[in-house]
Motif scaffolding. Sequence first.
Motif, PDB file in Angstrom:
ATOM      1  N   ASP A 208       0.821  -1.218   0.000  1.00 29.96           N
ATOM      2  CA  ASP A 208       0.000   0.000   0.000  1.00 29.96           C
ATOM      3  C   ASP A 208       0.849   1.260   0.000  1.00 29.96           C
ATOM      4  N   ASP A 235      -1.386  -3.152  -3.897  1.00 24.30           N
ATOM      5  CA  ASP A 235      -1.751  -1.733  -3.898  1.00 24.30           C
ATOM      6  C   ASP A 235      -0.451  -0.965  -4.130  1.00 24.30           C
ATOM      7  N   ASN A 280      -6.060  -4.962  -4.600  1.00 24.27           N
ATOM      8  CA  ASN A 280      -7.293  -4.552  -5.268  1.00 24.27           C
ATOM      9  C   ASN A 280      -7.079  -3.331  -6.161  1.00 24.27           C
ATOM     10  N   HIS A 281      -6.171  -2.428  -5.792  1.00 25.52           N
ATOM     11  CA  HIS A 281      -5.925  -1.250  -6.641  1.00 25.52           C
ATOM     12  C   HIS A 281      -5.116  -1.601  -7.890  1.00 25.52           C
ATOM     13  N   HIS A 372      -2.058  -9.634  -0.486  1.00 26.50           N
ATOM     14  CA  HIS A 372      -2.621  -8.334  -0.134  1.00 26.50           C
ATOM     15  C   HIS A 372      -3.629  -8.359   1.017  1.00 26.50           C
ATOM     16  N   HIS A 408      -3.167  -4.030   2.531  1.00 23.73           N
ATOM     17  CA  HIS A 408      -4.590  -3.699   2.427  1.00 23.73           C
ATOM     18  C   HIS A 408      -5.073  -2.814   3.570  1.00 23.73           C
TER      19      HIS A 408
HETATM   20 FE   LIG Z   1      -6.037  -2.789  -0.746  1.00 21.45          FE
END
Ligand SMILES: [Fe+2]
Length: 537
Positions: A208, A235, A280-281, A372, A408
């Motif tokens: 992240d 991320d 997810n990003h 993640h 995350h």
């Molecule tokens: Fe995330």
Amino acid sequence: METPRMGMPERLVERLSMAEQHEYLRSRLSRRGLLRGGTAVAGSVAGAGLLGGSANAVGAGATARTGPTLVTSPATGHVDGALVAPFGRHLAFGGDPRTQMRVSWQVPVAVKHPYLRVGVEPWELGHKIPAEVRALHTPALSDKGAAVDQVYLHAALDGLQPGTTYYYGVGHDGFDPASPRAFATIGSFTTAPPRGTRAPFTFTAFGDQGVGYHAIANDSLVLAQNPVFHLHAGDICYADPDGQGLPADGKDYDARTWDQFFAQTESVASRVPWMVTTGNHDMEAWYSPNGYGGNEARFAFPGTGPDKADAPGVYSFTYGNVGVVALDANDVSYEIPANYGYTHGRQTAWLDERLARLRELAGIDFIVVFFHHCAYSTTSAHASDAGVRDKWVPLFEKHKVDLVVNGHNHVYERSDAIRDGAVSKQVPIGATAHPDRDGIVYVTAGGAGRALYSFPVADSYEGHEKRIDDVRTYHWTKSKEKAPETVHWSRVRYTGFSFIKVHAVPAAKGRTTTLAVSAVSDTGERVDHFTLARTAK
Ligand SMILES: [Fe+2]
Ligand SMILES: [Fe+2]
């Protein structure tokens, strides 16, 4: 009232998979005439296979995978190469870190005959090794966006000598890294030591990150640890700042964030293999049905994961007495299910097989898994994902994984040793755990630079310990609901920018070998430390 997003009603987009979003974006932009007929051609870009590396799995079993379809534009190089300097160098191990390295970089405009030179002395770089061009075209994905062309270059080095420092330079017609004017651009790397070497080593990890001053501070401190590799748990840069795995994410998507990211990261990644997996990003629907087509253009992944799954962020490698496994948790996340089940179970089957193989492999004492989404975290933002608990935690426990590293949740959090969802042994700051009998410690290292989250209870970290044994939190269920739970395993919580440093001390067979794990803030303070111990094989 439903809000139309990118022309679609809300109730529809919530249910679209990443592949359906990809189709939707392609057909919508095609209708708008934004696909450039002359230069936008559908090309096939493979993962590590195209780099020419043998990309051996741990043991065996890896084959070259056919990558996703990308829209590429030919990098013909009409600009005088003397006007262009490479930037964003980033290294990655191939399947075998002892003998394989991949060197990647970027140029702002297309160049002619990009290449790599490498040698064992910086003033004696070898012949030109042609680079593979992965040119990536991103159209304007919203009315306020702009079309972006990016040119990524990759060169594979196989057959290197273990435990050896190499120097390298990247260039093209008009820019020779071996020339005096470019000498300062030369980078270096060191291959993993030969099997059986027992020298201690350090690696680092976080997730992240994004771009910004905290991200830069963390990079500086990471570099100062002199790590032999760095793990990025997803991320990565936040070109998609929304990260919900929805078509509406495209309205804020800016591919140029990757340029900022690679420029930021170069100070470390040009010297330290920078091993990423996908969060997810990092699902970017425009590029390919699974959203990873852009990632495959930008990074060289080891390619040692499950065959035909098109999952670049799934792989494993070994370094010294440590086996490292990277997973793509988008495949199992209940919270953000756009890619849920996209490997059709292949990733999880591969994980079971790979953990078993690493456990049997001579000289491998520890297994570190990074991905993640968290199996165990308590933040108010994302907390725990029961998809990870259901699919993977039983395999981690079956094979007695030593350390799990996640992102995350944008904090540092560390659990006690856990088995069957409960504390199997308390591991206070400074304690030692024996993973073969005590259970698994889970680390959330999501404080690499993106805006921080908060905990439902007070922080508790080194020098500021506030013991709280019961934390009321929740986990995401398969029906995408938050199921409340009170947990007892949240041992260390730090709301701050940070990363982890893992110092491995191998030992002779029958002696105790250790992994000393520290969490370090972006101001250099240690906020946690604990030790994992095993009897060396
Ligand atoms: Fe995330
Ligand atoms: Fe994040």
